[in-house]
Scaffold this motif. Sequence first.
Motif, PDB file in Angstrom:
ATOM      1  N   ALA A  13      38.381  39.851  45.491  1.00 12.58           N
ATOM      2  CA  ALA A  13      37.340  39.395  44.558  1.00 12.58           C
ATOM      3  C   ALA A  13      35.984  40.036  44.807  1.00 12.58           C
ATOM      4  CB  ALA A  13      37.219  37.868  44.635  1.00 12.58           C
ATOM      5  N   ALA A  14      35.792  40.644  45.983  1.00 17.10           N
ATOM      6  CA  ALA A  14      34.510  41.315  46.233  1.00 17.10           C
ATOM      7  C   ALA A  14      34.586  42.802  45.876  1.00 17.10           C
ATOM      8  CB  ALA A  14      34.103  41.157  47.700  1.00 17.10           C
ATOM      9  N   GLY A  15      35.720  43.243  45.390  1.00 23.84           N
ATOM     10  CA  GLY A  15      35.879  44.663  45.045  1.00 23.84           C
ATOM     11  C   GLY A  15      35.359  44.956  43.649  1.00 23.84           C
ATOM     12  N   GLN A  16      35.575  46.208  43.251  1.00 27.35           N
ATOM     13  CA  GLN A  16      35.066  46.658  41.945  1.00 27.35           C
ATOM     14  C   GLN A  16      35.633  45.868  40.776  1.00 27.35           C
ATOM     15  OE1 GLN A  16      34.655  50.820  40.729  1.00 27.35           O
ATOM     16  NE2 GLN A  16      36.718  50.877  41.591  1.00 27.35           N
ATOM     17  N   ILE A  17      36.958  45.735  40.737  1.00 31.65           N
ATOM     18  CA  ILE A  17      37.568  45.022  39.608  1.00 31.65           C
ATOM     19  C   ILE A  17      37.187  43.544  39.679  1.00 31.65           C
ATOM     20  CG2 ILE A  17      39.744  44.321  38.517  1.00 31.65           C
ATOM     21  CD1 ILE A  17      40.948  46.950  39.510  1.00 31.65           C
ATOM     22  N   GLY A  18      37.226  43.013  40.901  1.00 29.89           N
ATOM     23  CA  GLY A  18      36.853  41.617  41.099  1.00 29.89           C
ATOM     24  C   GLY A  18      35.478  41.330  40.519  1.00 29.89           C
ATOM     25  N   TYR A  19      34.544  42.241  40.762  1.00 29.42           N
ATOM     26  CA  TYR A  19      33.171  42.023  40.307  1.00 29.42           C
ATOM     27  C   TYR A  19      33.069  42.061  38.775  1.00 29.42           C
ATOM     28  CZ  TYR A  19      28.082  42.065  40.557  1.00 29.42           C
ATOM     29  OH  TYR A  19      26.759  41.748  40.429  1.00 29.42           O
ATOM     30  N   SER A  20      33.963  42.805  38.154  1.00 28.17           N
ATOM     31  CA  SER A  20      33.968  42.844  36.676  1.00 28.17           C
ATOM     32  C   SER A  20      34.759  41.687  36.078  1.00 28.17           C
ATOM     33  CB  SER A  20      34.610  44.145  36.171  1.00 28.17           C
ATOM     34  OG  SER A  20      33.814  45.240  36.504  1.00 28.17           O
ATOM     35  N   LEU A  21      35.599  41.063  36.910  1.00 33.12           N
ATOM     36  CA  LEU A  21      36.568  40.096  36.378  1.00 33.12           C
ATOM     37  C   LEU A  21      36.119  38.638  36.506  1.00 33.12           C
ATOM     38  CD1 LEU A  21      39.465  39.544  35.315  1.00 33.12           C
ATOM     39  CD2 LEU A  21      40.262  39.692  37.696  1.00 33.12           C
ATOM     40  N   VAL A  22      35.613  38.275  37.690  1.00 35.53           N
ATOM     41  CA  VAL A  22      35.459  36.831  37.946  1.00 35.53           C
ATOM     42  C   VAL A  22      34.407  36.190  37.043  1.00 35.53           C
ATOM     43  CG1 VAL A  22      36.350  36.971  40.301  1.00 35.53           C
ATOM     44  CG2 VAL A  22      33.892  37.138  39.919  1.00 35.53           C
ATOM     45  N   PHE A  23      33.380  36.941  36.682  1.00 31.76           N
ATOM     46  CA  PHE A  23      32.334  36.360  35.822  1.00 31.76           C
ATOM     47  C   PHE A  23      32.882  36.128  34.409  1.00 31.76           C
ATOM     48  CE2 PHE A  23      30.297  38.530  39.295  1.00 31.76           C
ATOM     49  CZ  PHE A  23      29.351  37.618  39.708  1.00 31.76           C
ATOM     50  N   ARG A  24      33.763  37.006  33.980  1.00 36.66           N
ATOM     51  CA  ARG A  24      34.339  36.831  32.642  1.00 36.66           C
ATOM     52  C   ARG A  24      35.299  35.633  32.608  1.00 36.66           C
ATOM     53  NH1 ARG A  24      36.017  42.443  29.957  1.00 36.66           N
ATOM     54  NH2 ARG A  24      36.327  41.000  28.216  1.00 36.66           N
ATOM     55  N   ILE A  25      36.029  35.430  33.701  1.00 34.58           N
ATOM     56  CA  ILE A  25      36.908  34.246  33.756  1.00 34.58           C
ATOM     57  C   ILE A  25      36.047  32.982  33.719  1.00 34.58           C
ATOM     58  CG2 ILE A  25      38.647  32.988  35.092  1.00 34.58           C
ATOM     59  CD1 ILE A  25      39.454  35.654  36.388  1.00 34.58           C
ATOM     60  N   ALA A  26      34.979  33.007  34.547  1.00 38.15           N
ATOM     61  CA  ALA A  26      34.106  31.821  34.631  1.00 38.15           C
ATOM     62  C   ALA A  26      33.400  31.552  33.303  1.00 38.15           C
ATOM     63  CB  ALA A  26      33.082  32.006  35.747  1.00 38.15           C
ATOM     64  N   ALA A  27      33.211  32.593  32.508  1.00 36.15           N
ATOM     65  CA  ALA A  27      32.538  32.416  31.213  1.00 36.15           C
ATOM     66  C   ALA A  27      33.496  31.911  30.136  1.00 36.15           C
ATOM     67  CB  ALA A  27      31.923  33.743  30.773  1.00 36.15           C
ATOM     68  N   GLY A  28      34.782  31.838  30.449  1.00 31.82           N
ATOM     69  CA  GLY A  28      35.735  31.288  29.490  1.00 31.82           C
ATOM     70  C   GLY A  28      36.501  32.331  28.692  1.00 31.82           C
ATOM     71  N   GLU A  29      36.348  33.598  29.055  1.00 33.19           N
ATOM     72  CA  GLU A  29      36.986  34.642  28.251  1.00 33.19           C
ATOM     73  C   GLU A  29      38.495  34.729  28.449  1.00 33.19           C
ATOM     74  OE1 GLU A  29      35.181  38.532  27.756  1.00 33.19           O
ATOM     75  OE2 GLU A  29      33.395  37.760  28.743  1.00 33.19           O
ATOM     76  N   MET A  30      38.976  34.192  29.562  1.00 31.11           N
ATOM     77  CA  MET A  30      40.423  34.286  29.806  1.00 31.11           C
ATOM     78  C   MET A  30      41.162  33.076  29.236  1.00 31.11           C
ATOM     79  SD  MET A  30      42.298  35.056  33.440  1.00 31.11           S
ATOM     80  CE  MET A  30      42.144  36.818  33.504  1.00 31.11           C
ATOM     81  N   PHE A  31      40.650  31.891  29.495  1.00 36.24           N
ATOM     82  CA  PHE A  31      41.398  30.676  29.143  1.00 36.24           C
ATOM     83  C   PHE A  31      40.778  29.888  27.995  1.00 36.24           C
ATOM     84  CE2 PHE A  31      42.413  31.627  33.600  1.00 36.24           C
ATOM     85  CZ  PHE A  31      43.785  31.761  33.482  1.00 36.24           C
ATOM     86  N   GLY A  32      39.682  30.392  27.472  1.00 34.57           N
ATOM     87  CA  GLY A  32      39.102  29.750  26.290  1.00 34.57           C
ATOM     88  C   GLY A  32      37.871  28.923  26.604  1.00 34.57           C
ATOM     89  N   PRO A  33      37.094  28.620  25.555  1.00 24.72           N
ATOM     90  CA  PRO A  33      35.783  28.003  25.725  1.00 24.72           C
ATOM     91  C   PRO A  33      35.810  26.520  26.072  1.00 24.72           C
ATOM     92  CG  PRO A  33      36.252  28.356  23.395  1.00 24.72           C
ATOM     93  CD  PRO A  33      37.400  28.959  24.152  1.00 24.72           C
ATOM     94  N   ASP A  34      37.012  25.901  26.084  1.00 22.94           N
ATOM     95  CA  ASP A  34      37.080  24.476  26.435  1.00 22.94           C
ATOM     96  C   ASP A  34      37.921  24.244  27.684  1.00 22.94           C
ATOM     97  OD1 ASP A  34      39.477  25.203  25.406  1.00 22.94           O
ATOM     98  OD2 ASP A  34      39.756  23.396  24.189  1.00 22.94           O
ATOM     99  N   GLN A  35      38.193  25.334  28.419  1.00 20.89           N
ATOM    100  CA  GLN A  35      39.058  25.196  29.594  1.00 20.89           C
ATOM    101  C   GLN A  35      38.276  25.444  30.881  1.00 20.89           C
ATOM    102  OE1 GLN A  35      42.578  24.372  30.192  1.00 20.89           O
ATOM    103  NE2 GLN A  35      41.475  24.255  32.128  1.00 20.89           N
ATOM    104  N   PRO A  36      37.955  24.361  31.627  1.00 26.18           N
ATOM    105  CA  PRO A  36      37.276  24.564  32.917  1.00 26.18           C
ATOM    106  C   PRO A  36      38.172  25.303  33.917  1.00 26.18           C
ATOM    107  CG  PRO A  36      37.273  22.239  32.257  1.00 26.18           C
ATOM    108  CD  PRO A  36      38.199  22.943  31.331  1.00 26.18           C
ATOM    109  N   VAL A  37      37.540  25.998  34.833  1.00 27.03           N
ATOM    110  CA  VAL A  37      38.297  26.730  35.862  1.00 27.03           C
ATOM    111  C   VAL A  37      37.689  26.485  37.239  1.00 27.03           C
ATOM    112  CG1 VAL A  37      39.166  28.610  34.393  1.00 27.03           C
ATOM    113  CG2 VAL A  37      36.919  28.833  35.469  1.00 27.03           C
ATOM    114  N   ILE A  38      38.549  26.569  38.240  1.00 24.56           N
ATOM    115  CA  ILE A  38      38.100  26.625  39.640  1.00 24.56           C
ATOM    116  C   ILE A  38      38.591  27.962  40.171  1.00 24.56           C
ATOM    117  CG2 ILE A  38      38.329  25.607  41.942  1.00 24.56           C
ATOM    118  CD1 ILE A  38      38.750  22.892  40.531  1.00 24.56           C
ATOM    119  N   LEU A  39      37.669  28.772  40.665  1.00 25.06           N
ATOM    120  CA  LEU A  39      38.035  30.117  41.129  1.00 25.06           C
ATOM    121  C   LEU A  39      38.321  30.098  42.625  1.00 25.06           C
ATOM    122  CD1 LEU A  39      35.429  32.331  39.222  1.00 25.06           C
ATOM    123  CD2 LEU A  39      37.915  32.314  38.884  1.00 25.06           C
ATOM    124  N   HIS A  40      39.484  30.620  42.991  1.00 22.92           N
ATOM    125  CA  HIS A  40      39.823  30.806  44.398  1.00 22.92           C
ATOM    126  C   HIS A  40      39.668  32.303  44.682  1.00 22.92           C
ATOM    127  CE1 HIS A  40      42.250  26.925  45.182  1.00 22.92           C
ATOM    128  NE2 HIS A  40      41.585  26.772  44.042  1.00 22.92           N
TER     129      HIS A  40
END
Length: 331
Positions: A13-40
Amino acid sequence: MKKSPLRVAVTGAAGQIGYSLVFRIAAGEMFGPDQPVILHLIEIEPALPALQGVVMELEDCAFPLLHGVVPTADLDEGFKDVNWALLVGSVPRKAGMERKDLLGINGKIFVGQGQAIARRAASDVRVLVVGNPCNTNCLICMHHAAGVPRDRFFAMTRLDENRAKAQLARKAGEHVSAVTHMAVWGNHSPTMFPDFFNARIHGRPVPEVISHREWLEKDFLTTVQQRGAAVIKARGASSAASAANAVIDTVRSLIQPTPGDDWHSVAVCSDGSYGIEPGLICSFPIRSDGRSWHIVPGLPLNDFSRARIQASVEELKEERAMVSELLTRSA
Ligand code: NAD
Ligand code: LMR
């Protein structure tokens, strides 16, 4: 009614792809705008300080959907109760290497991760392997994740699908959204076969729209097959934002119904479809109903296509032989 949070593990998660990915997941782009997430967020020990910086930035985004972050180098903690495991963490290749040259370095990572997923993850866990060579790393992970059904394992070829669509759109002078039905077959490697015969532009077969057959059979295939290397040459580092984008596309395409009669590409455990040896992690055209997926049956394949798919499948078998030691150890 409020949905309960999904737990999503991202390794590296601290790598290049991780840095581009985790913020988008947290913003709801992966699971939708009504789905909360907990990131491991899982990293190796030396990268934990950098990971702490990523955690600080996640906090500073004040994402409404982010209900927790678990940064760790401990696999049991990292995969505990996760619904999705996005396995990115591994070493990328440098200029002049092929992805399979990474097997000796990266393959063993997926032994312990597979075992920890089997031990700790939620009963509905799904696993997407991104770290290269992703098909064979996924095979290793699946082998060691005893008890997790085989249809939960995926390796990423969506970036290749997206690249293929972009090249075809550019050649045809159309917007990329006009290109559909793009199946990438085989390995995420230079032997992959982006199937332009079955692909369509505005619903018409690609060879009808792009009549320049030599371009399709040579330039197009080579460009898509070598795109990863071309990005490394240009950037001095392997693709990251486009890879993270493809991770999001892959998961969305698996959890949402596939529109119309289209399909998307992802490597899954072969069930023998199209004569491809069962058990190999091979890229196929896939359709989803939002819960389960299936390999699209009955696509016509001519001699040209069959020969290319066969070559890529042979390479998958070679890679499997290269890691036989990691596959014979008991799961
Ligand atoms: P990177 O070097 O920037 O980041 C990798 C991260 O993984 C690092 O932070 C590293 O500390 C971490 N890591 C290494 N071993 C780990 C382990 N055992 N557990 C947890 N974390 C670990 O690399 P990147 O550019 O983010 O690329 C990651 C991988 O993705 C590479 O293997 C690359 O080749 C692959 N990749 C695949 C595709 C695809 O389409 N399938 C596309 C792009 C990149
Ligand atoms: C890609 O396709 O961009 C990645 O697999 C990275 C690489 O090594 O080519």
